[in-house]
Motif scaffolding. Structure first.
Motif, PDB file in Angstrom:
ATOM      1  N   ALA A  15     -21.552  -2.442  39.177  1.00 32.47           N
ATOM      2  CA  ALA A  15     -20.261  -1.843  39.526  1.00 32.47           C
ATOM      3  C   ALA A  15     -19.167  -2.230  38.540  1.00 32.47           C
ATOM      4  N   THR A  16     -19.107  -3.514  38.181  1.00 30.06           N
ATOM      5  CA  THR A  16     -17.978  -3.995  37.381  1.00 30.06           C
ATOM      6  C   THR A  16     -18.175  -3.826  35.877  1.00 30.06           C
ATOM      7  N   VAL A  17     -19.413  -3.633  35.421  1.00 30.33           N
ATOM      8  CA  VAL A  17     -19.631  -3.477  33.983  1.00 30.33           C
ATOM      9  C   VAL A  17     -18.986  -2.187  33.486  1.00 30.33           C
ATOM     10  N   SER A  18     -18.584  -1.335  34.393  1.00 28.86           N
ATOM     11  CA  SER A  18     -17.887  -0.098  34.013  1.00 28.86           C
ATOM     12  C   SER A  18     -16.589  -0.381  33.272  1.00 28.86           C
ATOM     13  N   VAL A  19     -15.990  -1.554  33.510  1.00 30.83           N
ATOM     14  CA  VAL A  19     -14.693  -1.842  32.899  1.00 30.83           C
ATOM     15  C   VAL A  19     -14.799  -2.067  31.397  1.00 30.83           C
ATOM     16  N   VAL A  20     -16.010  -2.253  30.854  1.00 29.46           N
ATOM     17  CA  VAL A  20     -16.123  -2.443  29.405  1.00 29.46           C
ATOM     18  C   VAL A  20     -15.666  -1.194  28.662  1.00 29.46           C
TER      19      VAL A  20
ATOM     20  N   PRO B 276      -9.318 -11.855  38.562  1.00 25.37           N
ATOM     21  CA  PRO B 276      -9.305 -10.384  38.425  1.00 25.37           C
ATOM     22  C   PRO B 276     -10.181  -9.946  37.256  1.00 25.37           C
ATOM     23  N   THR B 277     -11.053  -8.995  37.498  1.00 26.68           N
ATOM     24  CA  THR B 277     -12.014  -8.578  36.481  1.00 26.68           C
ATOM     25  C   THR B 277     -11.337  -8.016  35.243  1.00 26.68           C
ATOM     26  N   LEU B 278     -10.445  -7.068  35.427  1.00 25.52           N
ATOM     27  CA  LEU B 278      -9.811  -6.420  34.290  1.00 25.52           C
ATOM     28  C   LEU B 278      -8.920  -7.389  33.521  1.00 25.52           C
ATOM     29  N   GLY B 279      -8.213  -8.254  34.255  1.00 28.27           N
ATOM     30  CA  GLY B 279      -7.362  -9.240  33.586  1.00 28.27           C
ATOM     31  C   GLY B 279      -8.171 -10.199  32.737  1.00 28.27           C
ATOM     32  N   LEU B 280      -9.307 -10.652  33.258  1.00 27.76           N
ATOM     33  CA  LEU B 280     -10.175 -11.554  32.505  1.00 27.76           C
ATOM     34  C   LEU B 280     -10.755 -10.846  31.290  1.00 27.76           C
ATOM     35  N   LEU B 281     -11.096  -9.594  31.448  1.00 28.86           N
ATOM     36  CA  LEU B 281     -11.639  -8.806  30.347  1.00 28.86           C
ATOM     37  C   LEU B 281     -10.621  -8.690  29.213  1.00 28.86           C
ATOM     38  N   VAL B 282      -9.384  -8.367  29.548  1.00 27.11           N
ATOM     39  CA  VAL B 282      -8.336  -8.228  28.535  1.00 27.11           C
ATOM     40  C   VAL B 282      -8.068  -9.577  27.861  1.00 27.11           C
ATOM     41  N   LEU B 283      -8.064 -10.661  28.633  1.00 29.68           N
ATOM     42  CA  LEU B 283      -7.831 -11.991  28.073  1.00 29.68           C
ATOM     43  C   LEU B 283      -8.890 -12.349  27.043  1.00 29.68           C
ATOM     44  N   PHE B 284     -10.159 -12.128  27.365  1.00 29.81           N
ATOM     45  CA  PHE B 284     -11.237 -12.439  26.421  1.00 29.81           C
ATOM     46  C   PHE B 284     -11.144 -11.547  25.183  1.00 29.81           C
ATOM     47  N   ALA B 285     -10.764 -10.295  25.377  1.00 32.23           N
ATOM     48  CA  ALA B 285     -10.630  -9.394  24.235  1.00 32.23           C
ATOM     49  C   ALA B 285      -9.507  -9.837  23.307  1.00 32.23           C
ATOM     50  N   LEU B 286      -8.414 -10.320  23.880  1.00 30.63           N
ATOM     51  CA  LEU B 286      -7.298 -10.811  23.065  1.00 30.63           C
ATOM     52  C   LEU B 286      -7.664 -12.090  22.320  1.00 30.63           C
ATOM     53  N   LEU B 287      -8.453 -12.955  22.969  1.00 33.81           N
ATOM     54  CA  LEU B 287      -8.813 -14.232  22.357  1.00 33.81           C
ATOM     55  C   LEU B 287      -9.913 -14.099  21.314  1.00 33.81           C
TER      56      LEU B 287
ATOM     57  N   TYR C 249     -13.013   0.196  29.022  1.00 31.67           N
ATOM     58  CA  TYR C 249     -11.566   0.085  28.824  1.00 31.67           C
ATOM     59  C   TYR C 249     -11.227  -0.346  27.398  1.00 31.67           C
ATOM     60  N   LEU C 250     -12.193  -0.983  26.666  1.00 32.93           N
ATOM     61  CA  LEU C 250     -11.874  -1.625  25.386  1.00 32.93           C
ATOM     62  C   LEU C 250     -11.708  -0.720  24.158  1.00 32.93           C
ATOM     63  N   PRO C 251     -12.413   0.300  23.869  1.00 32.32           N
ATOM     64  CA  PRO C 251     -13.420   0.969  24.683  1.00 32.32           C
ATOM     65  C   PRO C 251     -14.840   0.727  24.160  1.00 32.32           C
ATOM     66  N   LEU C 252     -15.782   0.651  25.093  1.00 29.71           N
ATOM     67  CA  LEU C 252     -17.203   0.623  24.768  1.00 29.71           C
ATOM     68  C   LEU C 252     -17.874   1.752  25.552  1.00 29.71           C
ATOM     69  N   GLY C 253     -19.204   1.725  25.626  1.00 26.15           N
ATOM     70  CA  GLY C 253     -19.912   2.810  26.283  1.00 26.15           C
ATOM     71  C   GLY C 253     -20.176   2.537  27.747  1.00 26.15           C
ATOM     72  N   GLY C 254     -21.284   3.066  28.234  1.00 21.41           N
ATOM     73  CA  GLY C 254     -21.634   2.912  29.633  1.00 21.41           C
ATOM     74  C   GLY C 254     -21.085   4.046  30.481  1.00 21.41           C
ATOM     75  N   LEU C 255     -21.484   4.056  31.739  1.00 19.84           N
ATOM     76  CA  LEU C 255     -21.039   5.105  32.657  1.00 19.84           C
ATOM     77  C   LEU C 255     -19.540   5.030  32.938  1.00 19.84           C
ATOM     78  N   GLY C 256     -18.951   3.871  32.732  1.00 16.71           N
ATOM     79  CA  GLY C 256     -17.512   3.740  32.912  1.00 16.71           C
ATOM     80  C   GLY C 256     -16.712   4.588  31.945  1.00 16.71           C
ATOM     81  N   ARG C 257     -17.365   5.029  30.859  1.00 22.20           N
ATOM     82  CA  ARG C 257     -16.714   5.912  29.901  1.00 22.20           C
ATOM     83  C   ARG C 257     -16.198   7.174  30.578  1.00 22.20           C
ATOM     84  N   TYR C 258     -16.971   7.700  31.545  1.00 21.92           N
ATOM     85  CA  TYR C 258     -16.550   8.918  32.245  1.00 21.92           C
ATOM     86  C   TYR C 258     -15.304   8.669  33.092  1.00 21.92           C
TER      87      TYR C 258
ATOM     88  N   ALA D 173     -16.717 -12.291  29.904  1.00 21.57           N
ATOM     89  CA  ALA D 173     -15.835 -12.149  31.067  1.00 21.57           C
ATOM     90  C   ALA D 173     -16.633 -11.781  32.304  1.00 21.57           C
ATOM     91  N   LEU D 174     -17.606 -10.885  32.163  1.00 18.27           N
ATOM     92  CA  LEU D 174     -18.423 -10.481  33.295  1.00 18.27           C
ATOM     93  C   LEU D 174     -19.408 -11.571  33.703  1.00 18.27           C
TER      94      LEU D 174
END
Length: 248
Positions: A160-165, A74-85, A167-176, A96-97
């Motif tokens: 498509a998936t780089v938008s999840v960054v 799962p993309t978001l789960g992997l992202l959160v795991l790397f952020a925690l580690l 969530y941490l939060p970082l920038g990109g179009l996913g910010r919207y 993660a991506l």
């Protein structure tokens, strides 16, 4: 209740959303920067491995198993795991991506090399070409269309998936998307989705044009077959494929 689509058009047409540090041009540049970094790292890992597997046939079973397992993460789960580690910052989500981008690049690369007719490869070897010459002058040119299928799949997936960054939060179009969700600003969310989709389509059209320019006119592999070969990690040889650079 106002029409959300009308509000979305109005949001996109507002000059305030096209300027400043949070404007669309800045977010677009951030999105492309993140995507480019992920693709660069993933390509540096997966393409050499894919070339080796496709040329030698070694490790194919392991590569297919690993690629399938990575696709299931799962993309978001992997992202959160790397952020925690690894803590906050850009690299945890990038790594993660990268893990999620390696499978299509790896599969497309070794499927492309494997798709080359073995009689063509044997003929090149009989002419006295070295293994590296066979790989880069025969197999890569003849398998390039299948390889491009994997590249285009990976690029679209990353965009498509780089938008999840965000969530941490970082920038990109996913910010919207994430800001709109928090604020219950649905026009902002829909506008962000539209921008991401438009970017993916534009980049894919550019890659399609590059693919037409890069491929030799003598290679006549049906594009549907090439995409299927990439997806299945297997491919058939291009009909009438000729040895590219047939002299050592």
């Amino acid at each position: 209740m106002s029409n959300v689509f009308t509000d979305t058009v109005a949001w996109l047409a507002d000059p305030l959303h096209w300027s400043g540090s949070g404007g669309i041009p800045v977010r677009l540049a951030e999105h492309l920067q993140y995507s480019g970094l992920v693709l660069l790292i993933a390509a540096a890992i997966s393409i050499p491995v894919g070339l080796f597997i496709g040329h030698t046939g070694r490790g194919r079973v392991v590569a297919v198993a690993v690629a399938g397992a990575l696709r299931a993460l799962p993309t978001l789960g992997l992202l959160v795991l790397f952020a925690l580690l690894a803590g906050s910052g850009l690299m945890p989500p990038v790594w993660a991506l990268v893990i999620l981008t390696v499978p299509p690049l790896l599969a497309g690369t070794y499927a492309g090399i494997s798709s080359v007719d073995r009689s063509v490869v044997d003929g090149a070897r009989a002419m006295g070409m070295t293994e590296l010459q066979i790989l880069f002058k025969v197999e890569v040119p003849n398998g390039l269309q299948v390889m491009f299928g994997g590249i285009r799949t990976a690029v679209l997936q990353v965009i498509a998936t780089v938008s999840v960054v965000a969530y941490l939060p970082l920038g990109g179009l996913g910010r919207y998307l994430f800001d709109g969700l928090v604020l219950q600003d649905f026009p902002r969310m829909l506008a962000g989705s539209f921008l991401i989709a438009a970017l993916a389509i534009a980049v894919d059209l550019i890659l399609a044009a590059v693919q037409r320019l890069a491929l030799s006119p003598g290679l006549t592999l049906d594009s549907r077959g090439s995409h299927k070969a990439t997806a299945d990690s297997t491919a058939t040889a291009p009909a009438g494929a000729a040895v590219q650079g047939g002299t050592p």
